[in-house]
Design a protein around this motif. Structure first.
Motif, PDB file in Angstrom:
ATOM      1  N   ASN A  49       0.704  -1.248   0.084  1.00 52.71           N
ATOM      2  CA  ASN A  49      -0.004  -0.584   0.182  1.00 52.71           C
ATOM      3  C   ASN A  49       0.332   1.082  -0.253  1.00 52.71           C
ATOM      4  O   ASN A  49       0.189   2.440   0.198  1.00 52.71           O
ATOM      5  CB  ASN A  49      -0.678   0.224   0.847  1.00 52.71           C
ATOM      6  N   SER A  50       1.937   1.400   0.089  1.00 52.23           N
ATOM      7  CA  SER A  50       3.116   2.535   0.871  1.00 52.23           C
ATOM      8  C   SER A  50       2.570   3.363  -0.929  1.00 52.23           C
ATOM      9  O   SER A  50       2.548   4.717  -1.205  1.00 52.23           O
ATOM     10  CB  SER A  50       4.157   1.866   0.486  1.00 52.23           C
ATOM     11  N   GLY A  51       2.842   2.877  -2.148  1.00 53.53           N
ATOM     12  CA  GLY A  51       2.832   3.450  -3.623  1.00 53.53           C
ATOM     13  C   GLY A  51       1.508   4.550  -3.572  1.00 53.53           C
ATOM     14  O   GLY A  51       1.716   5.059  -3.598  1.00 53.53           O
ATOM     15  N   ARG A  52       0.834   3.526  -3.311  1.00 55.12           N
ATOM     16  CA  ARG A  52      -0.825   4.606  -3.013  1.00 55.12           C
ATOM     17  C   ARG A  52      -0.615   5.683  -2.318  1.00 55.12           C
ATOM     18  O   ARG A  52      -1.527   6.520  -2.649  1.00 55.12           O
ATOM     19  CB  ARG A  52      -2.216   3.643  -3.006  1.00 55.12           C
ATOM     20  N   ASN A  53      -0.537   4.724  -1.015  1.00 52.66           N
ATOM     21  CA  ASN A  53      -0.501   6.254   0.183  1.00 52.66           C
ATOM     22  C   ASN A  53       0.286   7.386   0.229  1.00 52.66           C
ATOM     23  O   ASN A  53      -0.004   8.116  -0.222  1.00 52.66           O
ATOM     24  CB  ASN A  53      -0.383   5.549   1.457  1.00 52.66           C
ATOM     25  N   PHE A  54       1.530   7.018  -1.435  1.00 53.58           N
ATOM     26  CA  PHE A  54       2.085   8.493  -1.320  1.00 53.58           C
ATOM     27  C   PHE A  54       1.813   9.103  -1.933  1.00 53.58           C
ATOM     28  O   PHE A  54       1.886  10.454  -2.461  1.00 53.58           O
ATOM     29  CB  PHE A  54       3.864   7.543  -1.872  1.00 53.58           C
ATOM     30  N   ASN A  55       1.256   8.298  -3.613  1.00 51.79           N
ATOM     31  CA  ASN A  55      -0.057   9.451  -4.396  1.00 51.79           C
ATOM     32  C   ASN A  55      -1.230   9.896  -3.810  1.00 51.79           C
ATOM     33  O   ASN A  55      -1.541  10.842  -3.939  1.00 51.79           O
ATOM     34  CB  ASN A  55      -0.109   8.056  -5.651  1.00 51.79           C
ATOM     35  N   LEU A  56      -1.142   8.979  -2.675  1.00 52.41           N
ATOM     36  CA  LEU A  56      -3.074   9.772  -1.886  1.00 52.41           C
ATOM     37  C   LEU A  56      -2.137  11.134  -1.116  1.00 52.41           C
ATOM     38  O   LEU A  56      -3.103  12.188  -1.641  1.00 52.41           O
ATOM     39  CB  LEU A  56      -3.544   9.187  -1.042  1.00 52.41           C
ATOM     40  N   VAL A  57      -0.901  10.774  -0.838  1.00 58.19           N
ATOM     41  CA  VAL A  57      -0.355  12.729  -0.316  1.00 58.19           C
ATOM     42  C   VAL A  57      -0.334  13.639  -1.169  1.00 58.19           C
ATOM     43  O   VAL A  57      -0.610  14.738  -1.316  1.00 58.19           O
ATOM     44  CB  VAL A  57       1.244  12.042   0.911  1.00 58.19           C
TER      45      VAL A  57
END
Length: 73
Positions: A49-57
């Protein structure tokens, strides 16, 4: 692999979003938004989930900047 690709979309978008915080460059956020959405979708397909969370930020930063500028400026 998809997580790395998601991070790549996020970093490219962040490079566009950071200068777009300068007044009169807010239009660049409209260029970054499709890249961010693609990064979120690719990150969702990933097992991590880290890439998705980075994009959400990055998306949050871009949306806040667009709302402060009225969507254009």
């Amino acid at each position: 692999m998809l997580n790395l690709l998601s991070f790549l979309f996020g970093i490219i978008s962040l490079v566009i979003v950071i200068p777009a915080t300068i007044p009169l460059l807010g239009w660049a956020n409209w260029i970054a938004l499709p890249l961010i959405v693609i990064g979120v979708i690719v990150g969702q397909l990933s097992s991590s989930n880290s890439g998705r969370n980075f994009n959400l930020v990055v998306l949050l930063i871009a949306v806040i900047r667009l709302s402060l500028g009225g969507g254009v400026i």
